[in-house]
Design a protein around this motif. Structure first.
Motif, PDB file in Angstrom:
ATOM      1  N   LEU A  71     -10.300   1.605   1.850  1.00 18.95           N
ATOM      2  CA  LEU A  71      -9.191   1.404   2.780  1.00 18.95           C
ATOM      3  C   LEU A  71      -8.192   0.407   2.203  1.00 18.95           C
ATOM      4  CD1 LEU A  71     -11.615   0.937   5.754  1.00 18.95           C
ATOM      5  CD2 LEU A  71     -10.098   2.894   5.561  1.00 18.95           C
ATOM      6  N   ARG A  72      -6.944   0.544   2.625  1.00 18.84           N
ATOM      7  CA  ARG A  72      -5.909  -0.330   2.078  1.00 18.84           C
ATOM      8  C   ARG A  72      -4.821  -0.579   3.118  1.00 18.84           C
ATOM      9  NH1 ARG A  72      -3.421   1.173  -3.749  1.00 18.84           N
ATOM     10  NH2 ARG A  72      -5.647   0.981  -4.204  1.00 18.84           N
ATOM     11  N   ILE A  73      -4.347  -1.838   3.201  1.00 15.07           N
ATOM     12  CA  ILE A  73      -3.183  -2.196   4.019  1.00 15.07           C
ATOM     13  C   ILE A  73      -2.179  -2.918   3.126  1.00 15.07           C
ATOM     14  CG2 ILE A  73      -2.345  -3.802   5.777  1.00 15.07           C
ATOM     15  CD1 ILE A  73      -4.459  -3.061   7.587  1.00 15.07           C
ATOM     16  N   TYR A  74      -0.919  -2.502   3.212  1.00 16.36           N
ATOM     17  CA  TYR A  74       0.132  -3.091   2.393  1.00 16.36           C
ATOM     18  C   TYR A  74       0.815  -4.231   3.139  1.00 16.36           C
ATOM     19  CZ  TYR A  74      -0.466   0.742  -0.853  1.00 16.36           C
ATOM     20  OH  TYR A  74      -1.000   1.620  -1.763  1.00 16.36           O
ATOM     21  N   LYS A  75       1.072  -5.303   2.414  1.00 19.65           N
ATOM     22  CA  LYS A  75       1.758  -6.456   2.993  1.00 19.65           C
ATOM     23  C   LYS A  75       3.191  -6.072   3.355  1.00 19.65           C
ATOM     24  CE  LYS A  75      -0.953  -9.730   0.245  1.00 19.65           C
ATOM     25  NZ  LYS A  75      -0.930 -10.750  -0.824  1.00 19.65           N
ATOM     26  N   GLY A  76       3.742  -6.777   4.312  1.00 23.60           N
ATOM     27  CA  GLY A  76       5.125  -6.525   4.704  1.00 23.60           C
ATOM     28  C   GLY A  76       5.251  -5.332   5.621  1.00 23.60           C
ATOM     29  N   SER A  77       5.056  -4.137   5.076  1.00 30.41           N
ATOM     30  CA  SER A  77       5.201  -2.918   5.886  1.00 30.41           C
ATOM     31  C   SER A  77       4.015  -2.700   6.814  1.00 30.41           C
ATOM     32  CB  SER A  77       5.348  -1.699   4.970  1.00 30.41           C
ATOM     33  OG  SER A  77       4.134  -1.451   4.268  1.00 30.41           O
TER      34      SER A  77
END
Length: 336
Positions: free
Chosen positions: A50-56
């Protein structure tokens, strides 16, 4: 500006809070990689799923691509809940008031969803116990390594420490009120390669649903101060030093289940004392997260200890007794 926009703006600027949410949801092996975080489904998986992008705050699920979206989608996926419930969860995590949340997502009954959430936590708190006789398959032993680390034979005996012949590890049984729920293995040598895990499950259990030391130390915590530490070993070491008001998370973030368990022991003071190596802001956030249940319980005074001055990755109970006595006087109290 909508509550959704406010939440996203706040989370885009508060990386510690995003990490706290990921761990609070029950994901594991969180790693930061420049512009994004990676993490796994459970405590035994790797951090590539799983991955979450910073900012967006966009979210990718490599195993289930149809679940891709943003951090709200991640909450919906993990909690199997509606968009409104996911928003409610994130709003509380971001510190918005009950009134703001109700007005935004049109909750009709005051505190209704909050109490329902607590009820669900209580229902989910159960862990299916193992056969208590299973522990007898592991040899009763006393360990020189633990003695060198200041853990007495009395403490090893009290916490029923055993030896796992198959792995060669020290076996620490994990209990809840239901009984034996798992066994944690600790490497039985002082020096080992960096790639070798110091702790591994011998019999896996859901760490986020366990508060180590709760059963053994509960009567010493009511109307007293409780120290919340990371590792199970720290609870056993504290016992050796005469401290019976200590519980361990099995990690560096407090799950919803653990918050409820701590408050349910009715401590007068809750002191979060995590290991050296963590950002102080993370430790403070964990302490502040304990305030969310003060509305349901006798209000506890909440604080945390800055690990500055401790040895690398050490706990306050790894210090000498005199140093520990001085360190626990340095509690930083937060407003309730």
């Amino acid at each position: 500006m909508t509550l959704k926009d406010k939440i996203k703006i706040k989370l885009a600027d508060d990386y510690d809070l995003v990490e706290d949410i990921i761990l609070d949801l029950g994901f594991y092996n969180l790693r930061e990689y420049g512009s994004y975080w990676r993490f796994g489904y459970d405590e035994w998986s790797n951090s590539s799923a799983l991955r979450i992008y910073k900012g967006s705050l966009s979210y990718k699920n490599y195993k289930y691509p149809d679940k891709n979206g943003d951090i709200i989608s991640l909450v919906q996926y993990k909690k199997s809940c509606s968009f409104e419930k996911a928003m409610e969860y994130l709003a509380y995590k971001c510190g918005y008031s009950e009134t703001e949340v109700e007005e935004s997502i049109k909750v009709v009954k005051p505190f209704g969803s909050f109490f329902k959430k607590i009820k669900n936590i209580k229902n989910d708190f159960h862990v299916e116990p193992l056969d208590d006789n299973l522990i007898d398959k592991y040899r009763k032993s006393y360990f020189e390594l633990l003695l060198l680390e200041g853990i007495t034979i009395e403490a090893q005996d009290f916490f029923n420490v055993r030896y796992d012949l198959a792995s060669g590890r020290i076996a620490i049984p994990i209990y809840k009120k239901e009984g034996l729920v798992g066994i944690l293995g600790r490497i039985n040598q002082r020096n080992f390669d960096e790639g070798v895990a110091k702790y591994l499950p011998i019999i896996p259990y859901p760490k986020s649903k366990v508060l180590f030391g709760e059963i053994e130390n509960k009567k010493y915590i009511k109307n007293n101060r409780v120290y919340v530490v990371e590792s199970e070993k720290s609870v056993i070491k504290a016992f050796s030093m005469g401290y019976r008001n200590v519980v361990a998370l099995g990690g560096n973030s407090i799950s919803e289940f653990q918050k409820l368990a701590i408050h349910s022991m009715y401590p007068k003071e809750i002191v979060v004392a995590l290991d050296e190596g963590l950002e102080l802001s993370h430790i403070k956030n964990q302490a502040e997260s304990m305030k969310t249940l003060n509305i349901l319980f006798k209000k506890a005074k909440i604080g945390y200890i800055d690990p500055l001055g401790l040895d690398r990755k050490a706990c306050i109970f790894d210090m000498t007794e005199e140093q520990c006595k001085n360190k626990i006087k340095e509690v930083i109290w937060i407003g309730n």
